[in-house]
Design a protein around this motif. Structure first.
Motif, short mmCIF file in Angstrom:
data_model
loop_
_atom_site.label_atom_id
_atom_site.label_comp_id
_atom_site.label_asym_id
_atom_site.label_seq_id
_atom_site.Cartn_x
_atom_site.Cartn_y
_atom_site.Cartn_z
N ASN A 1 12.36 -0.87 -6.40
CA ASN A 1 11.31 -1.57 -5.67
C ASN A 1 11.14 -3.00 -6.15
O ASN A 1 11.48 -3.34 -7.30
N LEU B 1 7.30 7.40 0.80
CA LEU B 1 8.50 6.94 0.10
C LEU B 1 9.42 8.07 -0.34
O LEU B 1 10.58 7.81 -0.70
N LYS B 2 8.95 9.30 -0.30
CA LYS B 2 9.76 10.41 -0.81
C LYS B 2 11.07 10.56 -0.07
O LYS B 2 12.08 11.01 -0.62
N ALA C 1 4.16 -2.82 -12.21
CA ALA C 1 5.28 -1.91 -12.48
C ALA C 1 6.36 -2.03 -11.41
O ALA C 1 6.90 -1.04 -10.92
N TYR C 2 6.70 -3.28 -11.06
CA TYR C 2 7.76 -3.52 -10.10
C TYR C 2 9.09 -3.71 -10.83
O TYR C 2 9.14 -4.31 -11.91
N SER D 1 0.81 -1.22 0.00
CA SER D 1 0.00 0.00 0.00
C SER D 1 0.84 1.27 0.00
O SER D 1 0.33 2.35 -0.28
N LYS E 1 3.18 1.95 -2.08
CA LYS E 1 3.61 2.27 -3.44
C LYS E 1 2.93 3.56 -3.92
O LYS E 1 1.72 3.68 -3.91
N GLY E 2 3.74 4.53 -4.31
CA GLY E 2 3.23 5.81 -4.77
C GLY E 2 2.82 6.77 -3.68
O GLY E 2 2.27 7.84 -3.97
N SER E 3 3.08 6.42 -2.42
CA SER E 3 2.66 7.27 -1.30
C SER E 3 3.74 8.28 -0.93
O SER E 3 4.93 8.09 -1.23
N PRO E 4 3.36 9.36 -0.24
CA PRO E 4 4.35 10.36 0.20
C PRO E 4 5.41 9.77 1.13
O PRO E 4 6.51 10.32 1.24
#
Length: 356
Positions: A268, A260-261, A285-286, A253, A255-258
């Motif tokens: 990944n 990870l910045k 898209a791994y 969950s 993936k693409g979340s803030p």
């Protein structure tokens, strides 16, 4: 996924039948992993599609208690039953036995009127000799008259590689990223998969960072005596150089979340049985997909079912039609239950309730 089969006819003396609330034991007047609120529920394990809020009384293994309370609330009425111990309820002898899936996972053995039925819940047994899930008690084959089995990966294409090979690949990927100055984000569900990943990797490669959802479950595993390497939160790492050598274990969950910045340049990967199929890796898209599942593969399912000696097998979630056809070809009395297990969105929602 294969089309679900029609309901199989039930005998008046069946120890488990299908009801709108879930799988029901008429003789004992209780349910097993019900998906609607009931008075009495036997819980095979604490994944969210099997352990839900709202039941009046829960029965599970002691090893499951920590995760169940963390997810369902400290105020649930929870009775625990150790592996192999028995209790009798309305004349039905109930015992719980290791399923090899996650911490505290259990098969439910029911004995009544000279008959023995076993409800598997989710389970993992390797198709390779000598392999076990290091983070929980190994699957225990149980002789029975009827075996109610999951079939999440009930297709012949699903054949897991040896665990040692998978972890060698993960270590090589992590090491290569660290040498290139990139962090390694390894995604897997926070309960069960994440701990199995942590227990299997080479912790000497670099620091290991875990998401808050993983950290919360790690505490229950460590309290149960499961050996896990030292982990930390991202904020504890000192400097970018250390961060760029890190392995980050987190639920998908993120993936693409803030969240990870903070990791900047990273690669990944996702660890799952679904990574057996290239299409699943591509759609996700791994950068990498590692084939590691907490469910039995096709050879494992066959091994488990044969070990029960059951003449009747009822299949639940997964590729039911394929599995039932194969079972009938083996001369067994086989059919399927409609259930509400196996919806990964339910588990993802449970993970999202734990803050990072």
């Amino acid at each position: 996924m294969a089309r679900r089969l029609a309901l199989i006819p039930m005998d008046d003396h069946d120890l488990v039948v299908e009801r709108p609330q879930g799988l029901y034991c008429p003789a004992g007047d209780f349910y097993i992993d019900p998906w609607q609120p009931v008075d009495r529920a036997v819980i095979t394990h604490a994944h969210a599609d099997h352990a839900r809020r709202g039941h009046g009384h829960y029965l599970a293994t002691p090893q499951s208690a920590g995760v169940l309370r963390a997810r369902l609330g400290d105020d649930i009425v929870l009775q625990t039953l150790a592996y192999g111990d028995t209790l009798e309820h309305h004349g039905v002898r109930v015992s719980l036995h290791p399923a090899g899936h996650v911490l505290g996972s259990a098969q439910v053995r029911l004995q009544h009127g000279g008959r023995v039925w076993v409800v598997s819940g989710d389970y993992w047994i390797s198709g390779h000799d000598g392999e076990h899930n290091a983070t929980c008690a190994p699957f225990e084959p149980l002789r029975c008259d009827c075996f109610i089995s999951e079939s999440t990966f009930g297709l012949a294409v699903y054949r897991w590689p040896r665990q040692a090979e998978v972890f060698a690949d993960i270590d090589a990927w992590w090491r290569g990223n660290a040498e290139a100055g990139r962090a390694s984000l390894l995604m897997g569900y926070s309960f069960g998969k994440a701990q199995r990943l942590l227990a299997g990797v080479d912790a000497s490669i670099g620091p290991i960072v875990v998401h808050g959802a993983v950290d919360a479950i790690n505490a229950a595993y460590r309290a149960a005596g499961v050996a896990l390497p030292a982990t930390q939160h991202a904020e504890a790492l000192k400097g970018k150089a250390e961060l760029n050598r890190a392995l980050i274990v987190a639920p998908p969950s993120v993936k693409g979340s803030p969240w990870l910045k903070r990791f900047g340049n990273y690669r990944n990967a996702f660890a799952s049985g679904w990574m057996q199929l290239r299409g699943a890796r591509r759609r996700g898209a791994y950068d990498r997909g590692f084939v590691l599942s907490d469910h039995a593969d096709w050879p494992g399912l066959q091994r488990a079912i044969r070990a029960t000696g059951a003449e009747r097998v009822i299949v639940t979630h997964g590729y039911e039609a394929v599995m039932v056809r194969w079972l009938r070809e083996q001369g067994l009395d086989a059919g399927a239950f409609r259930t509400e297990y196996g919806d990964e969105r339910i588990e993802a929602a449970a993970e999202s309730e734990v803050s990072s």
